[in-house]
Motif scaffolding. Structure first.
Motif, PDB file in Angstrom:
ATOM      1  N   LEU A   1     148.219 -97.012  50.602  1.00  0.00           N
ATOM      2  CA  LEU A   1     147.339 -97.926  51.326  1.00  0.00           C
ATOM      3  C   LEU A   1     148.183 -98.973  52.034  1.00  0.00           C
ATOM      4  O   LEU A   1     149.050 -99.607  51.417  1.00  0.00           O
ATOM      5  CB  LEU A   1     146.375 -98.614  50.357  1.00  0.00           C
ATOM      6  CG  LEU A   1     145.493 -97.685  49.518  1.00  0.00           C
ATOM      7  CD1 LEU A   1     144.810 -98.467  48.404  1.00  0.00           C
ATOM      8  CD2 LEU A   1     144.462 -96.996  50.396  1.00  0.00           C
ATOM      9  N   VAL A   2     147.942 -99.163  53.330  1.00  0.00           N
ATOM     10  CA  VAL A   2     148.686-100.125  54.122  1.00  0.00           C
ATOM     11  C   VAL A   2     147.701-101.101  54.752  1.00  0.00           C
ATOM     12  O   VAL A   2     146.787-100.689  55.482  1.00  0.00           O
ATOM     13  CB  VAL A   2     149.518 -99.435  55.227  1.00  0.00           C
ATOM     14  CG1 VAL A   2     150.321-100.476  56.009  1.00  0.00           C
ATOM     15  CG2 VAL A   2     150.443 -98.381  54.619  1.00  0.00           C
ATOM     16  N   TYR A   3     147.883-102.394  54.471  1.00  0.00           N
ATOM     17  CA  TYR A   3     146.996-103.426  54.999  1.00  0.00           C
ATOM     18  C   TYR A   3     147.800-104.521  55.682  1.00  0.00           C
ATOM     19  O   TYR A   3     148.907-104.863  55.239  1.00  0.00           O
ATOM     20  CB  TYR A   3     146.151-104.049  53.879  1.00  0.00           C
ATOM     21  CG  TYR A   3     144.986-103.189  53.443  1.00  0.00           C
ATOM     22  CD1 TYR A   3     143.712-103.404  53.977  1.00  0.00           C
ATOM     23  CD2 TYR A   3     145.157-102.171  52.519  1.00  0.00           C
ATOM     24  CE1 TYR A   3     142.639-102.614  53.585  1.00  0.00           C
ATOM     25  CE2 TYR A   3     144.083-101.379  52.119  1.00  0.00           C
ATOM     26  CZ  TYR A   3     142.825-101.613  52.661  1.00  0.00           C
ATOM     27  OH  TYR A   3     141.771-100.824  52.281  1.00  0.00           O
ATOM     28  N   GLY A   4     147.242-105.067  56.757  1.00  0.00           N
ATOM     29  CA  GLY A   4     147.873-106.147  57.496  1.00  0.00           C
ATOM     30  C   GLY A   4     147.217-107.482  57.198  1.00  0.00           C
ATOM     31  O   GLY A   4     145.989-107.592  57.172  1.00  0.00           O
TER      32      GLY A   4
ATOM     33  N   PRO B   1     152.140-109.032  55.768  1.00  0.00           N
ATOM     34  CA  PRO B   1     151.497-110.308  56.107  1.00  0.00           C
ATOM     35  C   PRO B   1     151.358-110.565  57.602  1.00  0.00           C
ATOM     36  O   PRO B   1     150.393-111.201  58.039  1.00  0.00           O
ATOM     37  CB  PRO B   1     152.411-111.348  55.446  1.00  0.00           C
ATOM     38  CG  PRO B   1     153.089-110.608  54.339  1.00  0.00           C
ATOM     39  CD  PRO B   1     153.283-109.221  54.864  1.00  0.00           C
ATOM     40  N   ASP B   2     152.307-110.091  58.413  1.00  0.00           N
ATOM     41  CA  ASP B   2     152.285-110.381  59.844  1.00  0.00           C
ATOM     42  C   ASP B   2     151.661-109.280  60.683  1.00  0.00           C
ATOM     43  O   ASP B   2     151.557-109.414  61.906  1.00  0.00           O
ATOM     44  CB  ASP B   2     153.713-110.654  60.341  1.00  0.00           C
ATOM     45  CG  ASP B   2     154.323-111.894  59.713  1.00  0.00           C
ATOM     46  OD1 ASP B   2     153.565-112.855  59.455  1.00  0.00           O
ATOM     47  OD2 ASP B   2     155.544-111.902  59.464  1.00  0.00           O
ATOM     48  N   ALA B   3     151.240-108.190  60.037  1.00  0.00           N
ATOM     49  CA  ALA B   3     150.685-107.062  60.782  1.00  0.00           C
ATOM     50  C   ALA B   3     149.198-107.252  61.025  1.00  0.00           C
ATOM     51  O   ALA B   3     148.500-107.942  60.280  1.00  0.00           O
ATOM     52  CB  ALA B   3     150.927-105.758  60.030  1.00  0.00           C
ATOM     53  N   GLY B   4     148.708-106.615  62.079  1.00  0.00           N
ATOM     54  CA  GLY B   4     147.289-106.604  62.384  1.00  0.00           C
ATOM     55  C   GLY B   4     146.647-105.319  61.910  1.00  0.00           C
ATOM     56  O   GLY B   4     146.920-104.833  60.813  1.00  0.00           O
ATOM     57  N   HIS B   5     145.832-104.729  62.789  1.00  0.00           N
ATOM     58  CA  HIS B   5     145.016-103.573  62.436  1.00  0.00           C
ATOM     59  C   HIS B   5     145.752-102.246  62.578  1.00  0.00           C
ATOM     60  O   HIS B   5     145.297-101.235  62.065  1.00  0.00           O
ATOM     61  CB  HIS B   5     143.770-103.572  63.335  1.00  0.00           C
ATOM     62  CG  HIS B   5     142.711-102.610  62.918  1.00  0.00           C
ATOM     63  ND1 HIS B   5     142.108-102.649  61.673  1.00  0.00           N
ATOM     64  CD2 HIS B   5     142.129-101.577  63.588  1.00  0.00           C
ATOM     65  CE1 HIS B   5     141.204-101.686  61.596  1.00  0.00           C
ATOM     66  NE2 HIS B   5     141.204-101.021  62.733  1.00  0.00           N
ATOM     67  N   VAL B   6     146.865-102.245  63.301  1.00  0.00           N
ATOM     68  CA  VAL B   6     147.573-100.990  63.587  1.00  0.00           C
ATOM     69  C   VAL B   6     149.029-101.109  63.138  1.00  0.00           C
ATOM     70  O   VAL B   6     149.965-101.049  63.926  1.00  0.00           O
ATOM     71  CB  VAL B   6     147.480-100.615  65.085  1.00  0.00           C
ATOM     72  CG1 VAL B   6     146.086-100.131  65.428  1.00  0.00           C
ATOM     73  CG2 VAL B   6     147.848-101.819  65.974  1.00  0.00           C
TER      74      VAL B   6
END
Length: 344
Positions: free
Chosen positions: A261-264, A291-296
């Protein structure tokens, strides 16, 4: 035509010709005809023969191009293919007009059954994550591992920034939006999408931005573009309301495949708070939070996602199984026979 009706979409056989889809160096496109649907597949030759197959499924409004960066980084680990869901990318609309999560999942299953590539390492982002979850739950025989990047699983309290996307599901809104934004340029639209989907739009290279604008210009010429968007958005909303065995969270609990699972942390479409719920639902899953990632995240931080996937392979024994020249052990579940077990 009333304001609540979607525009007429001509059959795929009479759709107008539009510009060609971009193909990155080392990639190739092919069209696959299946019962009721035609899919465009984007692939990259693996670094060597014998690598296990992988399939990448994009999200709402995306295409197989969303996975190009990650596919390039994983060509030494998997034999990767990314599909354009029906009505997106270079794939024409489905014959039955079914854009539900179940309809999209059936298209994925029909391709895997017809190609004989399963079991695959299955990847999904956003809507593609919901689709991949359903595929892994009802057809565990087709999935080696499952990697979900910001999967669109039901939320009770939806983020305010996600509301406009959800409103596309309301009859008439897509048509109204097209009228209100008729004067917007493709560049303006792309900037809006990137501001919504990226944690830091500044990470997009000038070349990447130009490519995105060209793709947006191409899509806006397709008469079914907004229809596919609206009906797929409605499919997500409808999937959120399903209960019982068809509920996405219940299906997440049924997934047998090792799951990443990868979440931003800056995701404006899928709440970061859903990460812990997902970690509890998918048994034995591993989670990576950026922490700094968005949706993609696979587009913003492909190196990090690639590294996490390789660790998943190592921990799940997939690397050892491959090196030994034998298939990894697969689980089985009731109802794994055909895609019709999905219902709905």
């Amino acid at each position: 035509m009333s304001s609540t009706e979607l525009p007429f979409v001509p059959p795929a056989t009479v759709l107008p010709k539009v510009g060609t889809v971009r193909v990155a160096e080392g990639e190739r496109l092919r069209s696959v005809e299946l019962p009721g649907v035609t899919l465009t597949m984007r692939s990259r030759p693996p670094a060597r023969e014998g690598l296990p197959p992988a399939l990448f499924v994009h999200g709402l409004g995306g295409s197989s191009q969303n996975w190009s960066a990650l596919m390039a980084l994983l060509d030494d680990s998997v034999d990767g293919e990314a599909l354009d869901l029906p009505g997106f990318g270079d794939s024409p609309p489905p014959d039955d007009g079914n854009y539900s999560v179940t309809g999209h999942a059936r298209a994925v299953i029909r391709y895997l059954d017809a190609s004989g590539r399963g079991p695959v390492h299955l990847f999904g982002n956003s809507l593609g994550g919901a689709i991949a979850t359903r595929v892994a739950a009802v057809r565990p025989d087709l999935v080696r591992t499952l990697t979900l990047v910001s999967p669109a699983l039901p939320e009770i309290r939806v983020q305010r920034t996600a509301v406009p996307t959800g409103l596309l599901a309301v009859p008439g809104v897509a048509l109204l939006f097209t009228r209100l934004t008729r004067q917007w340029t493709a560049e303006q639209r792309v900037r809006g999408v990137m501001a919504l989907c990226y944690g830091d739009p500044g990470r997009v290279t000038p070349e990447g931005f130009r490519n995105a604008v060209q793709e947006m210009e191409r899509r806006l010429l397709l008469p079914y573009f907004w229809d596919a968007m609206a009906r797929s958005a409605r499919g997500i909303v409808n999937a959120y309301t399903l209960g019982g065995q068809q509920g996405l969270w219940r299906q997440a609990e049924r997934v047998l495949a090792p799951t990443l699972l990868v979440y931003g942390g800056r995701d404006q479409l899928v709440g970061f708070r859903m990460a812990l719920k997902a970690a509890r639902a998918f048994r034995g899953s591993r989670m990576v939070t950026l922490p700094d990632a968005g949706h993609v995240a696979m587009m913003e931080y492909p190196e990090t996602v690639a590294m996490a996937f390789r660790e998943l392979l190592e921990d799940s024994g997939e690397l050892g199984a491959r090196r030994a020249g034998r298939p990894a052990a697969r689980g089985a579940a009731d109802g794994a026979g055909t895609d019709e077990s999905m219902g709905g």
